[in-house]
Design a protein around this motif. Structure first.
Motif, PDB file in Angstrom:
ATOM      1  N   GLU A 201       0.791  -1.226   0.000  1.00 19.77           N
ATOM      2  CA  GLU A 201       0.000   0.000   0.000  1.00 19.77           C
ATOM      3  C   GLU A 201       0.825   1.279   0.000  1.00 19.77           C
ATOM      4  O   GLU A 201       0.388   2.290  -0.553  1.00 19.77           O
ATOM      5  N   ILE A 202       1.988   1.249   0.628  1.00 18.50           N
ATOM      6  CA  ILE A 202       2.807   2.467   0.708  1.00 18.50           C
ATOM      7  C   ILE A 202       3.879   2.472  -0.382  1.00 18.50           C
ATOM      8  O   ILE A 202       4.020   3.438  -1.130  1.00 18.50           O
ATOM      9  N   ARG A 203       4.614   1.367  -0.487  1.00 18.45           N
ATOM     10  CA  ARG A 203       5.653   1.288  -1.510  1.00 18.45           C
ATOM     11  C   ARG A 203       5.078   0.972  -2.889  1.00 18.45           C
ATOM     12  O   ARG A 203       5.746   1.185  -3.901  1.00 18.45           O
ATOM     13  N   LYS A 204       3.858   0.440  -2.923  1.00 19.31           N
ATOM     14  CA  LYS A 204       3.174   0.112  -4.180  1.00 19.31           C
ATOM     15  C   LYS A 204       3.958  -0.899  -5.021  1.00 19.31           C
ATOM     16  O   LYS A 204       3.949  -0.843  -6.258  1.00 19.31           O
ATOM     17  N   LYS A 205       4.593  -1.845  -4.341  1.00 24.25           N
ATOM     18  CA  LYS A 205       5.346  -2.874  -5.060  1.00 24.25           C
ATOM     19  C   LYS A 205       4.389  -3.967  -5.540  1.00 24.25           C
ATOM     20  O   LYS A 205       3.491  -4.398  -4.810  1.00 24.25           O
ATOM     21  N   LYS A 206       4.575  -4.406  -6.764  1.00 24.42           N
ATOM     22  CA  LYS A 206       3.693  -5.420  -7.337  1.00 24.42           C
ATOM     23  C   LYS A 206       3.875  -6.772  -6.666  1.00 24.42           C
ATOM     24  O   LYS A 206       2.922  -7.540  -6.516  1.00 24.42           O
ATOM     25  N   SER A 207       5.110  -7.061  -6.277  1.00 24.94           N
ATOM     26  CA  SER A 207       5.357  -8.325  -5.583  1.00 24.94           C
ATOM     27  C   SER A 207       6.470  -8.122  -4.565  1.00 24.94           C
ATOM     28  O   SER A 207       7.426  -7.379  -4.820  1.00 24.94           O
ATOM     29  N   PRO A 208       6.364  -8.762  -3.393  1.00 24.30           N
ATOM     30  CA  PRO A 208       7.384  -8.586  -2.356  1.00 24.30           C
ATOM     31  C   PRO A 208       8.699  -9.266  -2.721  1.00 24.30           C
ATOM     32  O   PRO A 208       8.714 -10.320  -3.365  1.00 24.30           O
ATOM     33  N   SER A 209       9.784  -8.657  -2.315  1.00 25.03           N
ATOM     34  CA  SER A 209      11.109  -9.239  -2.537  1.00 25.03           C
ATOM     35  C   SER A 209      11.348 -10.334  -1.503  1.00 25.03           C
ATOM     36  O   SER A 209      10.554 -10.530  -0.574  1.00 25.03           O
ATOM     37  N   LEU A 210      12.459 -11.036  -1.637  1.00 25.59           N
ATOM     38  CA  LEU A 210      12.821 -12.058  -0.666  1.00 25.59           C
ATOM     39  C   LEU A 210      13.033 -11.421   0.710  1.00 25.59           C
ATOM     40  O   LEU A 210      12.658 -11.989   1.743  1.00 25.59           O
ATOM     41  N   PHE A 211      13.619 -10.215   0.729  1.00 30.00           N
ATOM     42  CA  PHE A 211      13.782  -9.479   1.991  1.00 30.00           C
ATOM     43  C   PHE A 211      12.420  -9.195   2.621  1.00 30.00           C
ATOM     44  O   PHE A 211      12.232  -9.356   3.835  1.00 30.00           O
ATOM     45  N   ASP A 212      11.472  -8.746   1.797  1.00 31.81           N
ATOM     46  CA  ASP A 212      10.137  -8.444   2.303  1.00 31.81           C
ATOM     47  C   ASP A 212       9.472  -9.693   2.881  1.00 31.81           C
ATOM     48  O   ASP A 212       8.830  -9.642   3.941  1.00 31.81           O
ATOM     49  N   ARG A 213       9.607 -10.812   2.192  1.00 30.47           N
ATOM     50  CA  ARG A 213       8.996 -12.059   2.657  1.00 30.47           C
ATOM     51  C   ARG A 213       9.609 -12.508   3.986  1.00 30.47           C
ATOM     52  O   ARG A 213       8.897 -12.950   4.899  1.00 30.47           O
TER      53      ARG A 213
END
Length: 373
Positions: free
Chosen positions: A112-124
């Motif tokens: 919602e804030i970064r508006k990334k289409k898919s999370p990175s491995l770091f995000d996961r």
């Protein structure tokens, strides 16, 4: 009650950043007043306190996705050996007794804030550690810094309201104080601001996210509508200065915007201004808002800033929709009126008095005592 061992967990202690400042100000006071044995588990720290014991926690930063997991793992190992009476974390780890929350759920931040289409491995990886903390049976209380964050956490992780208590950051009332005419005159002279000009202040390390473009355009809209008085804008912080200077010139405000860069004397800079504006796309809290209010500045902030909890519309500031031009313009125009500004300035300073760091430390000590009973 006998002295207890309190473990405070945070990756960086006493270094630059809103969250880091929160932990530093609170923990230094807990060490001074609580009577407990305070231990900080961190990767890096900066402190002159002799009442805090520091424990080095390794972090594996390459590959990046190991950053959050490695910190959580090494904290878990250290705490298993240390056996504290209370674990109070300010970051994502596997489990704790209480957690001060400086952010929204990471998956929401990504989408919602970064508006990334898919999370990175770091995000996961970060989301995985975070989920373990929120869903652990051990954690008794989560303490978000704002209602904005609390609602998002409650809904995303389906937490009962009994496990949430909003505790906003404190403020150094002695450092950020009401207007000093001598300091005000000196700083306005330094920035080239005349005595009759209304000075709006913007502070941020991310000009785009904090809404500088929206503010510049709003000031350009209201300038022709002013029957009397002149407006100026002071920009403090770090960002793409050339881009926003060009934007100001394009809308006819080139000579009215002053870029001051990063300042280490913010308690003086606030004295020079007449109002503070922060039209962020999102801020879990926004500690600069409380600094401005303690300095006697009425504030105009977006409804996506957590510090809106402290603002009473028309009394000590305005909460606006950053996409509503009319609402923003109306708020700015009202603060140009000297009588209105004076009234709201007094209310702003008055309303922030209950949020001192000492009072926040007392609340945390009460929470510790309840857990230890």
């Amino acid at each position: 009650m006998p002295c207890k061992k309190i473990a405070i967990v945070v990756p960086k202690y006493g270094l630059v950043g809103g969250g880091e400042q929160f932990v530093f100000e609170l923990t230094e006071r807990l060490a001074k007043y609580s009577g407990n044995d305070i231990h900080v588990f961190a990767n890096k720290w900066q402190s002159s306190s002799t009442k805090i014991t520091f424990h080095k926690i390794p972090i594996i930063t390459f590959p990046k996705w190991l950053t959050t997991i490695s910190f959580a793992y090494f904290v878990q190992c250290a705490l298993k050996k240390f056996q504290p009476d209370i674990i109070h974390t300010h970051d994502r780890i596997f489990e704790a007794d209480i957690a001060t929350v400086h952010s929204i759920p990471h998956p929401l931040w990504v989408s919602e804030i970064r508006k990334k289409k898919s999370p990175s491995l770091f995000d996961r990886a970060t989301s995985w550690v975070e989920k373990k903390l929120y869903l652990s049976d051990r954690c008794r209380l989560f303490m978000p810094v704002s209602e904005l964050a609390a609602e998002m956490i409650k809904d995303f992780y389906s937490l009962p309201v009994t496990k949430l208590q909003v505790l906003p950051p404190g403020i150094d009332i002695d450092r950020f104080h009401k207007r000093d005419d001598v300091v005000r005159k000196s700083l306005r002279h330094e920035f080239g601001i005349k005595s009759h000009e209304t000075l709006f202040l913007f502070v941020g390390m991310n000009f785009e996210l904090k809404g500088l473009a929206i503010l510049i355009k709003a000031l350009a809209r209201i300038q022709p509508r002013l029957k009397q008085g002149a407006i100026r804008l002071l920009v403090v912080g770090k960002g793409n200065r050339e881009k926003f200077q060009a934007m100001a010139e394009a809308v006819g405000l080139g000579s009215k915007v002053v870029f001051a860069g990063v300042r280490n004397d913010m308690e003086k800079v606030y004295q020079a201004a007449d109002a503070f504006v922060m039209l962020s796309g999102f801020d879990t809290f926004g500690m600069v808002v409380t600094e401005a209010m303690a300095s006697g500045l009425p504030v105009v902030i977006s409804d996506r800033v957590g510090a809106k909890d402290l603002v009473v519309d028309g009394e000590n500031g305005f909460v606006v929709d950053r996409n509503n031009d009319d609402g923003i313009d109306s708020a700015l125009i009202q603060l140009i009126d000297p009588l209105k500004n004076k009234y709201m300035s007094e209310k702003s300073r008055e309303s922030i008095q209950v949020y001192s760091w000492d009072k926040l430390a007392q609340k945390i000590m009460d929470i510790y005592n309840n857990i230890l009973l």
